[in-house]
Write a protein that holds these residues in place. Structure first.
Motif, PDB file in Angstrom:
ATOM      1  N   LEU B 226     -16.951  18.920 -26.457  1.00 44.16           N
ATOM      2  CA  LEU B 226     -16.513  19.591 -28.064  1.00 44.16           C
ATOM      3  C   LEU B 226     -15.263  19.955 -28.109  1.00 44.16           C
ATOM      4  O   LEU B 226     -14.486  19.881 -28.492  1.00 44.16           O
ATOM      5  CB  LEU B 226     -17.685  20.598 -28.459  1.00 44.16           C
ATOM      6  CG  LEU B 226     -19.354  20.686 -28.380  1.00 44.16           C
ATOM      7  CD1 LEU B 226     -19.590  21.605 -28.428  1.00 44.16           C
ATOM      8  CD2 LEU B 226     -19.229  19.314 -30.162  1.00 44.16           C
ATOM      9  N   ARG B 227     -14.416  20.287 -27.303  1.00 42.72           N
ATOM     10  CA  ARG B 227     -13.429  20.808 -27.270  1.00 42.72           C
ATOM     11  C   ARG B 227     -12.450  19.734 -26.984  1.00 42.72           C
ATOM     12  O   ARG B 227     -11.281  20.058 -27.743  1.00 42.72           O
ATOM     13  CB  ARG B 227     -12.384  21.851 -25.300  1.00 42.72           C
ATOM     14  CG  ARG B 227     -11.600  22.396 -25.685  1.00 42.72           C
ATOM     15  CD  ARG B 227     -11.240  23.396 -24.254  1.00 42.72           C
ATOM     16  NE  ARG B 227     -11.895  24.869 -24.384  1.00 42.72           N
ATOM     17  CZ  ARG B 227     -12.992  24.720 -23.397  1.00 42.72           C
ATOM     18  NH1 ARG B 227     -13.730  23.523 -22.763  1.00 42.72           N
ATOM     19  NH2 ARG B 227     -12.880  26.348 -23.792  1.00 42.72           N
ATOM     20  N   ARG B 229     -13.004  17.217 -28.420  1.00 41.18           N
ATOM     21  CA  ARG B 229     -13.029  16.570 -29.976  1.00 41.18           C
ATOM     22  C   ARG B 229     -11.944  16.891 -31.261  1.00 41.18           C
ATOM     23  O   ARG B 229     -11.271  16.248 -31.603  1.00 41.18           O
ATOM     24  CB  ARG B 229     -14.813  16.333 -30.797  1.00 41.18           C
ATOM     25  CG  ARG B 229     -15.482  15.504 -29.407  1.00 41.18           C
ATOM     26  CD  ARG B 229     -16.709  15.182 -30.314  1.00 41.18           C
ATOM     27  NE  ARG B 229     -17.173  13.987 -29.765  1.00 41.18           N
ATOM     28  CZ  ARG B 229     -18.858  13.878 -30.637  1.00 41.18           C
ATOM     29  NH1 ARG B 229     -19.513  14.846 -30.706  1.00 41.18           N
ATOM     30  NH2 ARG B 229     -19.243  12.482 -29.336  1.00 41.18           N
ATOM     31  N   VAL B 230     -12.872  18.315 -30.167  1.00 35.46           N
ATOM     32  CA  VAL B 230     -11.199  19.706 -31.362  1.00 35.46           C
ATOM     33  C   VAL B 230     -10.142  18.614 -31.823  1.00 35.46           C
ATOM     34  O   VAL B 230      -8.903  18.915 -32.071  1.00 35.46           O
ATOM     35  CB  VAL B 230     -11.836  21.137 -31.037  1.00 35.46           C
ATOM     36  CG1 VAL B 230     -10.053  22.099 -31.236  1.00 35.46           C
ATOM     37  CG2 VAL B 230     -12.796  21.419 -31.624  1.00 35.46           C
ATOM     38  N   LEU B 233      -9.501  16.060 -33.392  1.00 32.14           N
ATOM     39  CA  LEU B 233      -9.460  15.911 -34.468  1.00 32.14           C
ATOM     40  C   LEU B 233      -7.897  16.520 -34.997  1.00 32.14           C
ATOM     41  O   LEU B 233      -7.187  16.382 -35.542  1.00 32.14           O
ATOM     42  CB  LEU B 233     -10.331  16.179 -34.972  1.00 32.14           C
ATOM     43  CG  LEU B 233     -11.859  15.744 -35.018  1.00 32.14           C
ATOM     44  CD1 LEU B 233     -12.946  16.744 -35.572  1.00 32.14           C
ATOM     45  CD2 LEU B 233     -11.697  14.841 -36.920  1.00 32.14           C
ATOM     46  N   THR B 234      -7.479  17.936 -34.104  1.00 35.81           N
ATOM     47  CA  THR B 234      -6.891  18.464 -34.611  1.00 35.81           C
ATOM     48  C   THR B 234      -4.959  17.641 -34.560  1.00 35.81           C
ATOM     49  O   THR B 234      -4.207  17.311 -35.888  1.00 35.81           O
ATOM     50  CB  THR B 234      -6.368  19.653 -33.695  1.00 35.81           C
ATOM     51  OG1 THR B 234      -8.011  20.424 -33.700  1.00 35.81           O
ATOM     52  CG2 THR B 234      -5.286  20.728 -34.179  1.00 35.81           C
ATOM     53  N   GLU B 237      -5.312  14.750 -37.538  1.00 34.77           N
ATOM     54  CA  GLU B 237      -4.771  16.056 -38.403  1.00 34.77           C
ATOM     55  C   GLU B 237      -3.938  16.118 -38.735  1.00 34.77           C
ATOM     56  O   GLU B 237      -2.582  15.860 -40.177  1.00 34.77           O
ATOM     57  CB  GLU B 237      -6.011  17.102 -38.934  1.00 34.77           C
ATOM     58  CG  GLU B 237      -5.351  18.373 -39.801  1.00 34.77           C
ATOM     59  CD  GLU B 237      -6.087  17.556 -41.210  1.00 34.77           C
ATOM     60  OE1 GLU B 237      -6.167  16.531 -41.151  1.00 34.77           O
ATOM     61  OE2 GLU B 237      -6.243  18.534 -41.681  1.00 34.77           O
ATOM     62  N   SER B 252      -0.331  22.914 -49.841  1.00 36.75           N
ATOM     63  CA  SER B 252      -1.032  23.634 -49.511  1.00 36.75           C
ATOM     64  C   SER B 252      -0.984  24.782 -48.070  1.00 36.75           C
ATOM     65  O   SER B 252      -1.088  25.025 -47.053  1.00 36.75           O
ATOM     66  CB  SER B 252      -2.315  22.948 -48.524  1.00 36.75           C
ATOM     67  OG  SER B 252      -1.595  21.912 -47.554  1.00 36.75           O
ATOM     68  N   GLU B 256      -3.889  31.262 -46.896  1.00 37.17           N
ATOM     69  CA  GLU B 256      -4.193  31.615 -45.844  1.00 37.17           C
ATOM     70  C   GLU B 256      -3.453  32.061 -44.863  1.00 37.17           C
ATOM     71  O   GLU B 256      -2.546  32.314 -44.705  1.00 37.17           O
ATOM     72  CB  GLU B 256      -5.211  30.563 -45.475  1.00 37.17           C
ATOM     73  CG  GLU B 256      -6.061  29.791 -45.855  1.00 37.17           C
ATOM     74  CD  GLU B 256      -6.649  28.541 -45.024  1.00 37.17           C
ATOM     75  OE1 GLU B 256      -7.941  28.651 -44.435  1.00 37.17           O
ATOM     76  OE2 GLU B 256      -6.005  27.880 -45.093  1.00 37.17           O
ATOM     77  N   GLN B 260      -5.907  31.457 -39.584  1.00 39.66           N
ATOM     78  CA  GLN B 260      -7.289  30.788 -40.114  1.00 39.66           C
ATOM     79  C   GLN B 260      -6.925  29.650 -40.760  1.00 39.66           C
ATOM     80  O   GLN B 260      -7.797  29.052 -40.821  1.00 39.66           O
ATOM     81  CB  GLN B 260      -7.757  31.808 -41.317  1.00 39.66           C
ATOM     82  CG  GLN B 260      -8.534  32.814 -40.891  1.00 39.66           C
ATOM     83  CD  GLN B 260      -8.776  33.923 -41.906  1.00 39.66           C
ATOM     84  OE1 GLN B 260      -8.781  33.572 -43.389  1.00 39.66           O
ATOM     85  NE2 GLN B 260      -8.673  35.023 -41.578  1.00 39.66           N
ATOM     86  N   ALA B 261      -5.777  29.997 -41.118  1.00 41.70           N
ATOM     87  CA  ALA B 261      -5.572  27.425 -41.367  1.00 41.70           C
ATOM     88  C   ALA B 261      -5.593  27.255 -40.087  1.00 41.70           C
ATOM     89  O   ALA B 261      -5.776  27.167 -38.871  1.00 41.70           O
ATOM     90  CB  ALA B 261      -3.584  27.778 -41.498  1.00 41.70           C
ATOM     91  N   PRO B 262      -5.933  25.389 -40.263  1.00 40.42           N
ATOM     92  CA  PRO B 262      -6.389  24.527 -39.499  1.00 40.42           C
ATOM     93  C   PRO B 262      -4.819  24.433 -38.925  1.00 40.42           C
ATOM     94  O   PRO B 262      -4.236  24.697 -39.125  1.00 40.42           O
ATOM     95  CB  PRO B 262      -6.609  23.298 -40.404  1.00 40.42           C
ATOM     96  CG  PRO B 262      -6.550  23.720 -41.547  1.00 40.42           C
ATOM     97  CD  PRO B 262      -5.984  24.430 -41.976  1.00 40.42           C
ATOM     98  N   ARG B 265      -1.831  21.934 -40.167  1.00 36.91           N
ATOM     99  CA  ARG B 265      -1.635  22.429 -41.106  1.00 36.91           C
ATOM    100  C   ARG B 265       0.025  23.609 -40.440  1.00 36.91           C
ATOM    101  O   ARG B 265       0.947  23.833 -41.200  1.00 36.91           O
ATOM    102  CB  ARG B 265      -1.889  23.399 -42.151  1.00 36.91           C
ATOM    103  CG  ARG B 265      -2.024  22.621 -43.003  1.00 36.91           C
ATOM    104  CD  ARG B 265      -2.741  23.192 -44.419  1.00 36.91           C
ATOM    105  NE  ARG B 265      -4.368  23.327 -43.799  1.00 36.91           N
ATOM    106  CZ  ARG B 265      -4.609  24.240 -44.617  1.00 36.91           C
ATOM    107  NH1 ARG B 265      -4.566  25.118 -45.828  1.00 36.91           N
ATOM    108  NH2 ARG B 265      -6.317  23.931 -44.250  1.00 36.91           N
TER     109      ARG B 265
END
Lengths: 54, 270
Positions: B226-227, B229-230, B233-234, B237, B252, B256, B260-262, B265
């Motif tokens: 999972l780590r 994959r995160v 994806l990060t 992104e 955008s 936030e 808390q922002a992705p 971003r």
């Protein structure tokens, strides 16, 4: 059961083991939940396609 | 079939239903093992009640060595076949192996004080176990130093294989050198030297610890997948946002708070 005058060493060994194994289990659960939440959030954003939370 | 099961996606699927059963089995076996240890095993004629420390010390020592052996095999999988799950397995095993090695060292010290009159001696077995713990710490530290898991994998696989030289030293140290630590008493030529009333509860605890360790390892492997994959994806992104900076800057950097922002971003906003 009487552990005699070495009770402190015996109980100390079991307490330390319980502490470390308990810590391992707790850390594993918390880490897994955190990664899962993070992945769900990121996947939601990718599906959204904009990179901006709707 | 093995390749199919070892694919990270398949691994996540087949381990999901297995985990609760393994966790339940670990709890059950630990309960049985602890019952035998505390209520069935007689006190040793020399060690007295202190022998009960052996029922956690020996399984912990076994798992410390077992997980390093598993890491060495995974390291070969990483270097030779470059299998992604091999690196995941290796990374997930290190903290668990280190924790059990630490338990072995501490419980051994707590047994040594009343039995030998000292917490520590620079005996070959004790020292080689300490070296194992330090190797585990070094590997974990190296993983934290190199951010890219693919780059880290090769360096750590080589370090792990170099450190595997310590495994036969641990096993045979009591035969090669004159040590204070007792020689092998379970796995030795001519059979075990332990009385069955003590041997079987000890084997039960070794089995319980092994199932618990394997359960924790599989769970940690799932988390590691999972780590990654995160991370993937990060990065994707972040690359996507890099490719279209104007649309994002205006749109955008958002209401936030930073935390808390992705991450993509956050990277863009920096």
């Amino acid at each position: 059961m009487t552990l005699g005058h070495h009770a402190g060493y015996i109980l100390g060994a079991y307490a330390f083991t319980a502490l470390v194994i308990g810590g391992l289990i707790l850390h594993a659960l918390r880490d897994h939940r955190a990664r899962k939440r993070e992945l769900d959030r990121l996947q939601g954003e990718v599906m959204d396609g904009s990179g901006v939370r709707s | 079939m093995w390749t199919r099961l070892a694919h990270p996606g398949h691994f996540l699927r087949w381990t999901q239903p297995v985990m609760p059963w393994l966790a339940g089995l670990s709890g059950l076996l630990l309960g049985v093992g602890l019952y035998l240890t505390w209520f069935v095993v007689p006190p040793d004629y020399q060690q007295g009640e202190t022998v009960r420390i052996m029922y956690i010390h020996v399984p912990a020592a076994w798992l410390g060595v077992f997980f390093y052996g598993a890491m060495a095999i995974s390291a070969i999988g990483t270097l030779v076949w470059r299998h992604p799950l091999a690196d995941v397995a290796q990374r997930a095993a290190a903290p668990i192996g280190a924790a059990f090695t630490l338990i072995c060292l501490v419980t051994g010290s707590l047994w040594g004080k009343p039995m030998w009159g000292t917490y520590w001696v620079w005996d070959a077995r004790l020292t080689s176990m300490l070296v194992l713990f330090l190797i585990y710490c070094g590997i974990i530290a190296l993983w934290r130093t190199i951010e890219d898991p693919n780059r880290a994998a090769r360096a750590i696989a080589i370090l792990t294989l170099v450190g595997a030289v310590n495994l036969p030293i641990i096993k045979f140290s009591v035969n090669w050198w004159s040590t204070l630590h007792q020689p092998a008493s379970i796995m030795r030529m001519g059979g075990s030297s332990i009385d069955p009333s003590m041997l079987y509860p000890l084997l039960a605890m070794i089995l319980a610890f092994t199932i618990l360790g394997v359960t924790l390892h599989l769970y940690a492997m799932r988390t590691e997948i999972l780590r990654r994959r995160v991370r993937a994806l990060t990065l994707r992104e972040a690359e996507r946002l890099d490719a279209s900076p104007s649309s994002v800057r205006g749109a955008s950097i958002s209401q936030e708070p930073m935390g808390q922002a992705p991450i993509g971003r956050v990277v863009q906003s920096l």
